[in-house]
Scaffold this motif. Structure first.
Motif, short mmCIF file in Angstrom:
data_model
loop_
_atom_site.label_atom_id
_atom_site.label_comp_id
_atom_site.label_asym_id
_atom_site.label_seq_id
_atom_site.Cartn_x
_atom_site.Cartn_y
_atom_site.Cartn_z
N ASN A 1 0.82 -1.22 0.00
CA ASN A 1 0.00 0.00 0.00
C ASN A 1 0.85 1.27 0.00
OD1 ASN A 1 0.73 -0.72 2.53
ND2 ASN A 1 -1.37 -1.00 3.29
N SER B 1 3.51 2.35 1.69
CA SER B 1 4.31 2.87 2.80
C SER B 1 5.66 2.18 2.79
CB SER B 1 3.59 2.65 4.13
OG SER B 1 3.49 1.28 4.40
N SER C 1 7.42 0.82 10.23
CA SER C 1 6.98 1.37 8.95
C SER C 1 6.80 2.87 9.08
CB SER C 1 5.67 0.72 8.51
OG SER C 1 4.58 1.45 9.01
#
Ligand SMILES: *[C@@H]1O[C@H](CO)[C@@H](O)[C@H](O)[C@H]1NC(C)=O
Ligand SMILES: *[C@@H]1O[C@H](CO)[C@@H](O)[C@H](O)[C@H]1NC(C)=O
Ligand SMILES: *[C@@H]1O[C@H](CO)[C@@H](O)[C@H](O)[C@H]1NC(C)=O
Ligand SMILES: *[C@@H]1O[C@H](CO)[C@@H](O)[C@H](O)[C@H]1NC(C)=O
Ligand SMILES: *[C@@H]1O[C@H](CO)[C@@H](O)[C@H](O)[C@H]1NC(C)=O
Ligand SMILES: *[C@@H]1O[C@H](CO)[C@@H](O)[C@H](O)[C@H]1NC(C)=O
Ligand SMILES: *[C@@H]1O[C@H](CO)[C@@H](O)[C@H](O)[C@H]1NC(C)=O
Length: 837
Positions: A99, A101, A114
């Motif tokens: 997605n 990140s 993250s």
């Protein structure tokens, strides 16, 4: 300052591969190319490097950023600081997740860390996301196509290091706060107990604070005065122009940031011991210390408790403020000062309030409190800022606003800030040996020890120093005829004499000590010969170097200048003014003692064929800026307006870092706020630097200093003397010559050829422009020092200068008849001090 502990501090063994030759270098991380151990991500200019590393003996592994070629290595940012990888995990990777990140996963693909920001990218296409490292050390995740907007950046998630262009501060509206968190220990990057923040949110002006556990203050910088923090008097001037605090009250943002000159790398680091240090590296591959926040016990917050004052040069370091006694004598005598001090005599204000239980109002004559002055201090914590101040008389207005509010415990009028007042217990006051500001502490009149005639004194205090000083100067002026007017010579009466005129602390030196210090005024110690006596170098018993100006005992001249200088300059405090340390009078001997300036005066460099090459353009520009700051202070920012009247190259002294200090205040005059022109029947000064209206009409104002400053600037740029300038074929004065060049767009030809073209043309042209504006014939056309400061900082462009006609007539080739009447036109020296030739 030494490098010392810095080396220990940052000793790491970096993980096996990342720092070895042959490590694979990436330019970016993309969804298809994660970063593995053994690879590093490098910024385009090869300045920063990101990769896996392991601190000394820790057994842990982290992803971090460091300078590529600087030693010892300093990790400036750590991704997973609180979640280490195991040293043995060699398959970990930093990758762009599905997605979009950025995430760090261990060898088993388990989530470790993250970027944790939700992704705005159209989730269908993450292949357009990449992570890159920029040359300022910012690690950025961004969209590669389209606007290329950054999605996440490490600058918004600071660790323990503030890099140039990074921000410390907050944005209240968006709930963002950027602060530094120290490492737990030198080899453990996890969050330690120390944090650094910009200010409590209400602090105006802002200050930096180091907290313990985000709740106990450990150190504070003191308020920002637009060029430095008041509590850091030793902040290195060299880089000050790059430091700034941006405050936007409406938007609720406040940020501190800095940048360094090109090709200089640097970082501000909060160590695991809670020390804040600025390190820099100019050419080599090493780091050196520029400045550090806490150098001694006095720098630790509240060492001496409320109403205590800390001075590292005294023993014990803590004392109670005047009018206060230790709260607990027992603790105090054991060296635990933190409980502080309590007031001996209740304030009149409080007695009044308690009696009538209404706050005191009305005439200030009814108010029986006064103020005690502390010089060169770090101001206490919890300052408040008074915005509405009567500009005509800031000093008195600040004082009166404090006096009229019974909760006000102290005030200070600070250059570049204005009026600060304190309503809470005064804590964390420190006394410096240089720098700092004057603060005034509210005390009951009785504690000031000013006897019974309190009405008179209250009145005097209210009218303040200004009047006293003006009166002294004027009466001295009147007394000129009476040259024999004596200065008391015994120690005690001298102290009384000084005390009467000047409340600040001027030391009185023992004549015998000065004799020893200067080796009986030996000729080898002589630094120079001024107009009214020689100047000697000396060394006090404690090893401190001084400069001693000795009035010739034979001449009756100079006594007035001696007193003028002693009283005036001891009341002026600015880093670009030479500092007087004290005086000494014994029978016929009258001595003024100054801080010693190792680089002597500017003319010893500027007009010396060999030494002038030391003055590169950056140094010259720094000198010009320093003189501007000094004059700005004299003309606008000090409590009284002071006209120097004898500015010239030989009166600009240089400290060990070649910072300029204006010296020789023997001829200086105070003028009252509104009255801007003064007339004098005796014209004193130095030929070549005197403005037309002064040389011819005896009129002086701040604009005559501006004129001299203009000559000074043009001389600094060109290394040529106005007074002895000659051009083979043209009979042209120096100023007219400069003006002609400027007018023909050849301003750069004025520059000293020894600079060999290495200078910033825009800075040079700006300085030539300013110089020419200052030497215009008509005083009204000349800018004020405030205008000049603005022009220098690029905010304001000046008009075209008019041709200085007077100077053509008055050039070396056409001496005007009136010059005979100029008092000190015999030679270039007027009354000159501490200069070495
Ligand atoms: C790092 O490790 C080496 C070898 O184990 C040791 O000699 C050195 O003192 C350590 N340095 C620090 C700062 O712990
Ligand atoms: C990414 O997506 C996965 C599942 O689609 C989700 O579990 C995870 O929390 C997401 N990560 C972020 C940072 O949004
Ligand atoms: C965000 O970070 C926190 C703590 O670091 C973690 O617990 C949480 O799972 C993260 N959220 C996402 C979406 O990654
Ligand atoms: C995603 O972007 C790449 C270019 O970065 C493009 O080649 C590809 O076709 C795009 N895929 C989709 C599904 O839009
Ligand atoms: C800071 O917090 C830590 C852990 O909560 C504690 O051990 C330490 O004593 C605290 N330090 C101070 C000075 O309060
Ligand atoms: C730089 O640091 C290294 C290692 O600490 C040292 O060997 C070298 O002498 C230093 N160089 C300079 C110019 O200080
Ligand atoms: C004095 O100052 C305090 C703090 O700013 C304020 O709350 C109070 O109203 C003031 N009192 C007077 C009489 O102005």
């Amino acid at each position: 300052m030494q490098l010392g502990s810095g080396t220990l501090f940052f000793s790491f063994i970096f993980s096996l591969l990342s720092s070895q030759y042959g490590a694979e270098v990436l330019n970016n991380i993309t969804p298809s190319h994660p970063l593995f151990e053994g690879q590093t991500l490098v910024s385009p200019g090869l300045i920063f490097e990101l990769g896996f590393f392991s601190p000394n003996r820790s057994g842990n592994k982290y992803v971090g950023i460091w300078h590529k070629d600087r030693f010892p290595r300093k990790v400036v940012w750590v991704a997973n600081r609180n979640k280490p990888l195991a040293l043995i995990d060699t398959l970990a990777s930093l990758r762009i997740s599905s997605n979009g990140s950025l995430e760090l996963v261990d060898g088993k693909q388990n989530f470790v860390w993250s970027t944790n920001d939700t992704i705005q990218v159209s989730s269908s296409n993450t292949s357009s996301v990449a992570a890159v490292l920029s040359d300022d050390g910012n690690f950025v995740v961004k969209e590669v196509i389209g606007a290329g907007e950054s999605i996440w950046q490490s600058f918004h998630h600071p660790g323990d290091t503030l890099l140039p262009n990074m921000m410390l501060g907050f944005d209240i509206k968006n709930g963002k706060s950027f602060f530094l968190t120290a490492w737990k220990s030198e080899s453990d990057p996890s969050s330690g107990i120390y944090t650094t923040e910009l200010g409590r949110r209400t602090d105006m002006p802002a200050q930096l604070i180091i907290w313990i556990n985000r709740s106990i203050p450990f150190w504070r910088s003191g308020p920002w005065d637009k060029s430095k923090f008041i509590g850091m008097p030793n902040m290195d001037d060299r880089y000050l122009n790059g430091f700034k605090v941006d405050e936007n009250v409406e938007q609720g943002t406040k940020y501190y940031s800095y940048n360094l000159p090109e090709k200089t790398l640097g970082y501000l680091d909060l160590s695991s011991q809670g020390k804040l240090k600025l390190m820099y590296s100019e050419n080599g591959r090493n780091w050196s210390l520029n400045c550090e926040a806490q150098k001694n016990r006095c720098d630790i917050y509240g060492t001496c408790g409320p109403y205590g004052i800390c001075s590292i040069s005294e023993s014990p370091i803590c004392k109670c403020l005047k009018g206060f006694v230790p709260k607990s004598h027992q603790e105090w005598s054991k060296g635990d000062w933190t409980s502080g001090c309590v007031r001996k005599t209740e304030l009149f204000c409080d007695r009044q309030t308690n009696k009538k239980s209404v706050p005191l109002q009305g005439k200030k004559d009814d108010n029986d409190d006064g103020f005690w002055k502390i010089i060169r201090a770090k101001v206490p914590d919890y300052h408040q800022y008074i915005t509405s101040l009567d500009l005509e008389d800031k000093f008195n207005d600040c004082k009166i606003q404090c006096l009229n509010n019974c909760s006000c415990l102290a005030y200070a009028l600070v250059n570049n800030i204005g009026c600060l007042v304190w309503y809470k217990d005064l804590i964390d006051i420190q006394k410096f040996s240089n720098g700092g500001v004057d603060i005034y502490i509210r005390l009951a009149r009785r504690e000031l020890g000013e006897g019974n005639s309190f009405k008179l004194i209250a009145c005097l205090t209210a009218i303040g120093l200004i009047i006293i000083l003006v009166a002294i100067v004027f009466s001295l002026h009147r007394l000129r005829a009476n040259r024999k007017e004596s200065i008391p010579t015994s120690r005690d009466t001298l102290r009384e004499y000084i005390g009467k005129h000047d409340p600040s602390e001027l030391l009185i030196y023992d004549f015998d000590n000065i004799l020893t210090a200067t080796d009986n005024f030996s000729i080898t110690n002589k630094l120079g010969q001024g107009g009214f006596g020689p100047v000697y170098k000396g060394m006090l018993q404690d090893g401190k170097e001084i400069a001693v100006k000795r009035l010739s005992s034979s001449s009756g001249q100079g006594i007035e200048e001696f007193k003028n200088e002693m009283l005036l300059i001891s009341n002026l405090q600015h880093k670009n003014l030479v500092r007087i340390m004290g005086c000494c009078v014994k029978q016929d001997e009258k001595l003024l003692i100054y801080e010693f300036m190792p680089n002597k005066s500017l003319d010893t460099f500027l007009f010396d064929t060999r030494k002038r090459s030391v003055l590169d353009w950056a140094t010259r520009f720094n000198i010009i800026q320093g003189i501007v700051r000094g004059l700005l202070y004299l003309h606008h920012d000090s409590y009284v307006k002071v006209i120097h009247r004898d500015l010239k190259v030989s009166n600009i002294l240089l400290d060990e870092k070649m910072n300029p200090k204006i010296s020789d205040f023997g001829l200086a005059r105070i003028i009252e706020g509104t009255q801007n022109l003064e007339n004098t029947h005796k014209v004193v000064g130095t030929r070549g630097y005197m403005s037309p209206e002064y040389a011819m009409g005896g009129l002086f104002s701040e604009k005559s200093d501006v004129y001299s400053f203009g000559v000074l600037v043009l001389e600094i740029i060109s290394s040529k003397k106005n007074i002895s300038f000659s051009l083979y074929d043209q009979q042209l004065g120096f100023l007219a010559y400069a003006w002609n060049l400027w007018n023909e767009d050849k301003g750069l030809e004025l520059v000293d050829e020894t600079l060999g073209g290495s200078y910033s043309s825009s800075e040079v042209l700006k300085c030539v422009h300013i110089g020419l504006l200052c030497v215009q014939d008509n005083a009204v056309d000349r800018p004020t020092m405030a205008d000049i400061a603005l022009m220098l900082s690029r905010e304001k462009d000046g008009p075209q200068p008019k041709m200085p006609v007077f100077t053509i007539q008055n050039s070396a080739y056409h001496p005007r008849p009136h010059s005979e009447s100029i008092n000190s036109s015999k030679n270039e020296a007027s009354i000159t001090m501490i200069e070495g030739r």
